[in-house]
Design a protein around this motif. Structure first.
Motif, PDB file in Angstrom:
ATOM      1  N   ILE A  84       0.836  -1.196   0.000  1.00  0.00           N
ATOM      2  CA  ILE A  84       0.000   0.000   0.000  1.00  0.00           C
ATOM      3  C   ILE A  84       0.878   1.256   0.000  1.00  0.00           C
ATOM      4  CG2 ILE A  84      -1.559   1.332   1.496  1.00  0.00           C
ATOM      5  CD1 ILE A  84      -2.815  -1.448   2.254  1.00  0.00           C
ATOM      6  N   ALA A  85       1.867   1.290   0.898  1.00  0.00           N
ATOM      7  CA  ALA A  85       2.742   2.465   1.002  1.00  0.00           C
ATOM      8  C   ALA A  85       3.568   2.657  -0.259  1.00  0.00           C
ATOM      9  CB  ALA A  85       3.652   2.323   2.219  1.00  0.00           C
ATOM     10  N   SER A  86       4.032   1.572  -0.867  1.00  0.00           N
ATOM     11  CA  SER A  86       4.860   1.694  -2.064  1.00  0.00           C
ATOM     12  C   SER A  86       4.076   2.247  -3.242  1.00  0.00           C
ATOM     13  CB  SER A  86       5.464   0.337  -2.439  1.00  0.00           C
ATOM     14  OG  SER A  86       4.477  -0.552  -2.931  1.00  0.00           O
ATOM     15  N   ASN A  87       2.755   2.251  -3.134  1.00  0.00           N
ATOM     16  CA  ASN A  87       1.909   2.822  -4.180  1.00  0.00           C
ATOM     17  C   ASN A  87       1.396   4.216  -3.825  1.00  0.00           C
ATOM     18  OD1 ASN A  87       1.384   0.924  -6.561  1.00  0.00           O
ATOM     19  ND2 ASN A  87       1.284  -0.458  -4.796  1.00  0.00           N
ATOM     20  N   ILE A  89      -0.038   5.374  -1.107  1.00  0.00           N
ATOM     21  CA  ILE A  89      -1.268   5.470  -0.313  1.00  0.00           C
ATOM     22  C   ILE A  89      -0.894   5.709   1.144  1.00  0.00           C
ATOM     23  CG2 ILE A  89      -3.337   4.231   0.442  1.00  0.00           C
ATOM     24  CD1 ILE A  89      -3.075   2.621  -2.244  1.00  0.00           C
ATOM     25  N   SER A  90      -1.341   6.825   1.693  1.00  0.00           N
ATOM     26  CA  SER A  90      -1.037   7.159   3.085  1.00  0.00           C
ATOM     27  C   SER A  90      -2.218   6.888   4.018  1.00  0.00           C
ATOM     28  CB  SER A  90      -0.604   8.625   3.201  1.00  0.00           C
ATOM     29  OG  SER A  90      -1.542   9.484   2.579  1.00  0.00           O
ATOM     30  N   THR A  91      -3.420   6.788   3.456  1.00  0.00           N
ATOM     31  CA  THR A  91      -4.605   6.382   4.205  1.00  0.00           C
ATOM     32  C   THR A  91      -5.311   5.308   3.386  1.00  0.00           C
ATOM     33  OG1 THR A  91      -4.901   8.590   5.158  1.00  0.00           O
ATOM     34  CG2 THR A  91      -6.800   7.107   5.224  1.00  0.00           C
ATOM     35  N   SER A  92      -5.526   4.143   3.982  1.00  0.00           N
ATOM     36  CA  SER A  92      -6.080   3.013   3.238  1.00  0.00           C
ATOM     37  C   SER A  92      -7.263   2.420   3.984  1.00  0.00           C
ATOM     38  CB  SER A  92      -5.005   1.940   3.039  1.00  0.00           C
ATOM     39  OG  SER A  92      -5.522   0.819   2.351  1.00  0.00           O
ATOM     40  N   VAL A  93      -8.395   2.311   3.293  1.00  0.00           N
ATOM     41  CA  VAL A  93      -9.581   1.658   3.854  1.00  0.00           C
ATOM     42  C   VAL A  93      -9.646   0.241   3.290  1.00  0.00           C
ATOM     43  CG1 VAL A  93     -12.087   1.702   4.064  1.00  0.00           C
ATOM     44  CG2 VAL A  93     -10.806   3.852   4.065  1.00  0.00           C
ATOM     45  N   MET A 125       2.996   2.720   9.768  1.00  0.00           N
ATOM     46  CA  MET A 125       3.000   4.139   9.456  1.00  0.00           C
ATOM     47  C   MET A 125       1.719   4.565   8.727  1.00  0.00           C
ATOM     48  SD  MET A 125       5.852   5.136  10.755  1.00  0.00           S
ATOM     49  CE  MET A 125       5.607   3.835  11.976  1.00  0.00           C
ATOM     50  N   THR A 126       1.237   3.720   7.819  1.00  0.00           N
ATOM     51  CA  THR A 126       0.030   4.038   7.058  1.00  0.00           C
ATOM     52  C   THR A 126      -1.182   4.045   7.970  1.00  0.00           C
ATOM     53  OG1 THR A 126       1.014   2.919   5.154  1.00  0.00           O
ATOM     54  CG2 THR A 126      -1.352   3.363   5.047  1.00  0.00           C
ATOM     55  N   ASP A 127      -2.094   4.973   7.733  1.00  0.00           N
ATOM     56  CA  ASP A 127      -3.349   4.999   8.478  1.00  0.00           C
ATOM     57  C   ASP A 127      -4.277   3.955   7.855  1.00  0.00           C
ATOM     58  OD1 ASP A 127      -5.615   5.530   9.912  1.00  0.00           O
ATOM     59  OD2 ASP A 127      -5.838   7.611   9.251  1.00  0.00           O
ATOM     60  N   LEU A 128      -4.336   2.766   8.475  1.00  0.00           N
ATOM     61  CA  LEU A 128      -5.168   1.676   7.983  1.00  0.00           C
ATOM     62  C   LEU A 128      -6.518   1.697   8.678  1.00  0.00           C
ATOM     63  CD1 LEU A 128      -2.751  -1.396   7.733  1.00  0.00           C
ATOM     64  CD2 LEU A 128      -3.397   0.235   5.956  1.00  0.00           C
ATOM     65  N   ALA A 362       8.994   7.962  -2.556  1.00  0.00           N
ATOM     66  CA  ALA A 362       8.830   8.082  -1.107  1.00  0.00           C
ATOM     67  C   ALA A 362       7.360   8.345  -0.789  1.00  0.00           C
ATOM     68  CB  ALA A 362       9.697   9.209  -0.542  1.00  0.00           C
ATOM     69  N   THR A 363       6.924   7.796   0.315  1.00  0.00           N
ATOM     70  CA  THR A 363       5.587   8.065   0.839  1.00  0.00           C
ATOM     71  C   THR A 363       5.727   8.421   2.310  1.00  0.00           C
ATOM     72  OG1 THR A 363       4.624   6.420  -0.670  1.00  0.00           O
ATOM     73  CG2 THR A 363       3.247   7.173   1.151  1.00  0.00           C
ATOM     74  N   MET A 364       5.059   9.479   2.721  1.00  0.00           N
ATOM     75  CA  MET A 364       5.059   9.877   4.129  1.00  0.00           C
ATOM     76  C   MET A 364       3.625   9.944   4.617  1.00  0.00           C
ATOM     77  SD  MET A 364       7.978  12.871   4.305  1.00  0.00           S
ATOM     78  CE  MET A 364       8.327  12.631   6.048  1.00  0.00           C
ATOM     79  N   SER A 365       3.421   9.454   5.830  1.00  0.00           N
ATOM     80  CA  SER A 365       2.123   9.529   6.481  1.00  0.00           C
ATOM     81  C   SER A 365       2.310  10.219   7.820  1.00  0.00           C
ATOM     82  CB  SER A 365       1.542   8.120   6.682  1.00  0.00           C
ATOM     83  OG  SER A 365       0.270   8.172   7.294  1.00  0.00           O
ATOM     84  N   GLN A 366       1.691  11.382   7.953  1.00  0.00           N
ATOM     85  CA  GLN A 366       1.827  12.218   9.156  1.00  0.00           C
ATOM     86  C   GLN A 366       3.297  12.494   9.466  1.00  0.00           C
ATOM     87  OE1 GLN A 366      -0.426  10.771  12.518  1.00  0.00           O
ATOM     88  NE2 GLN A 366      -0.947  12.855  13.137  1.00  0.00           N
ATOM     89  N   GLY A 367       4.045  12.817   8.410  1.00  0.00           N
ATOM     90  CA  GLY A 367       5.437  13.198   8.586  1.00  0.00           C
ATOM     91  C   GLY A 367       6.393  12.052   8.849  1.00  0.00           C
ATOM     92  N   ARG A 368       5.931  10.810   8.695  1.00  0.00           N
ATOM     93  CA  ARG A 368       6.771   9.634   8.933  1.00  0.00           C
ATOM     94  C   ARG A 368       6.869   8.826   7.637  1.00  0.00           C
ATOM     95  NH1 ARG A 368       3.590   6.841  13.686  1.00  0.00           N
ATOM     96  NH2 ARG A 368       1.982   7.121  12.084  1.00  0.00           N
ATOM     97  N   PHE A 369       8.045   8.313   7.358  1.00  0.00           N
ATOM     98  CA  PHE A 369       8.217   7.535   6.143  1.00  0.00           C
ATOM     99  C   PHE A 369       7.527   6.175   6.270  1.00  0.00           C
ATOM    100  CE2 PHE A 369      11.990  10.320   5.673  1.00  0.00           C
ATOM    101  CZ  PHE A 369      11.734  10.789   4.403  1.00  0.00           C
TER     102      PHE A 369
END
Length: 382
Positions: A84-87, A89-93, A125-128, A362-369
């Motif tokens: 998910i992160a490699s694509n 996506i920082s928030t995933s349902v 890190m991702t908001d799941l 690179a993907t960051m979620s809430q400032g975190r890699f």
């Protein structure tokens, strides 16, 4: 992991009004309004808002890579998050079935997924998040379904009806029934009898759905319907409080949702492919007509960014508007007003992309890699 204070220099940044050059500062997990921390040179790259995937089920292959191999769901969820992160996506349902279909779509498995996610969510890190997809024919399961959703804090429920009604109404044996039954360890004749019983009891479903929807609505749970086919379908679900129209199958249903002010979610793979693999209305046509609020990955995570660029490259809309269908649009549907755009005060959810290949670096979620690769990794670490 603590959010990093950084100022990203030299990249093209996708703002609500379009691409612009200039620094993008990150502080305390949010977009800052002034330079802060260490500078990182990202000349030659693009920075875009992190993708918000409002409905994706491609995670299933990580939970059960082979039939029957459904152990260690926590590790499967960790592997799914990596994809998910490699694509970008920082928030995933995660769209999880609660269905008569059994196996990975059955109630027991849904409970295991929710438990597994509760266990690993804090380390990712991702908001799941989770969307539970409830098959409305399961009259005996309504209480258990609601209790499960509330116990795990599920805030998004979609109502489905995947019974093969046409075949059952004609007294025919639905196609693929035997294989479906054997796959979930069920006697095919018993499976057929259950399908026939659920079909015969459909007259009891509307009242049961009304009561469940009313209870969920009172508890603040967002609700949607899946595969609406008509104006009447959408009106009925709207009256119940299920305002989100997920993958309407016809132009009529999409128009009805749009006219009623209901958010419409369409599949990004449908846009990329240029049409529905099931012969339903074209998502590309719906987008062009202004009937789409958000695009979802459905079964293919890479399709989200591909669909956005296809729309922009094809002149259907500009990049900011197209990207909004996979960032601010879905965030708004979910009530997540803290993300989806790169403006001061919003979450530092972002993607660094190589323009020529449109590859996520690179993907960051809430400032975190959550993902970091290649030359961009060297620049951040330098």
């Amino acid at each position: 992991m603590t959010a990093i204070d950084l100022t990203l220099q030299g990249a093209e940044v996708l703002l609500p009004e379009g691409l612009a050059e200039g620094p993008l500062a990150l502080s305390g997990g949010q977009i800052a309004d002034a330079p802060v921390g260490r500078e990182v040179d990202l000349r030659g790259y693009m920075i875009l808002p992190g993708i918000v995937d409002i409905h994706g089920d491609a995670f299933e292959k990580h939970l059960a890579p082979r039939r029957g191999a459904m152990k260690d769901l926590d590790q499967g969820l960790v592997a799914a998050e990596a994809e998910i992160a490699s694509n970008g996506i920082s928030t995933s349902v995660l769209a999880q079935f609660y269905s008569w279909e059994g196996g990975m779509r059955g109630p027991e498995f849904a409970g295991r997924v929710l438990i597994g996610l509760d266990e690993v969510r804090g380390s990712l890190m991702t908001d799941l998040r989770v969307q539970l997809r409830f098959e409305i024919c399961m009259l005996d399961a309504y209480g258990d379904f609601e209790a499960l959703a509330l116990r795990h804090g599920v805030d998004y429920v979609v109502f489905n009806d995947h019974l093969p009604h046409d075949e059952l109404a004609k007294g025919k044996r639905p196609p693929r029934l035997t294989g479906q039954a054997l796959r979930i360890g069920k006697n095919p004749e018993k499976h057929l009898a259950d399908l026939q019983a659920w079909h015969a009891a459909m007259d009891q479903v509307p009242a049961a759905v009304d009561a469940l929807a009313r209870s969920l609505r009172d508890k603040g749970v967002a609700m949607g319907s899946h595969d609406d086919r008509s104006h009447a379908d959408r009106d009925t679900w709207r009256e119940r409080g299920a305002r989100i129209a997920e993958f309407p199958e016809t132009l009529e249903a999409g128009e009805a949702a749009h006219a009623g002010g209901d958010p419409v979610i369409l599949g990004a793979p449908n846009v990329v492919r240029g049409g529905s693999h099931k012969g339903n209305v074209s998502a590309l046509e719906m987008v062009a007509m202004g009937y789409c609020t958000a695009l979802a990955s459905d079964y293919h995570y890479p399709s989200m960014r591909r669909a956005a660029f296809l729309l922009a490259d094809g002149g259907v809309m500009d990049l900011a508007e197209a990207w909004g269908l996979i960032s601010s649009g879905p965030a708004g549907i979910l009530g997540l007003d803290d993300r989806g755009v790169l403006t001061p005060g919003k979450r530092a959810d972002l993607i660094v992309m190589e323009p020529a290949t449109r590859r996520i670096c690179a993907t960051m979620s809430q400032g975190r890699f959550s993902y970091l690769s290649g030359e961009v990794a060297a620049r951040f670490m330098g």
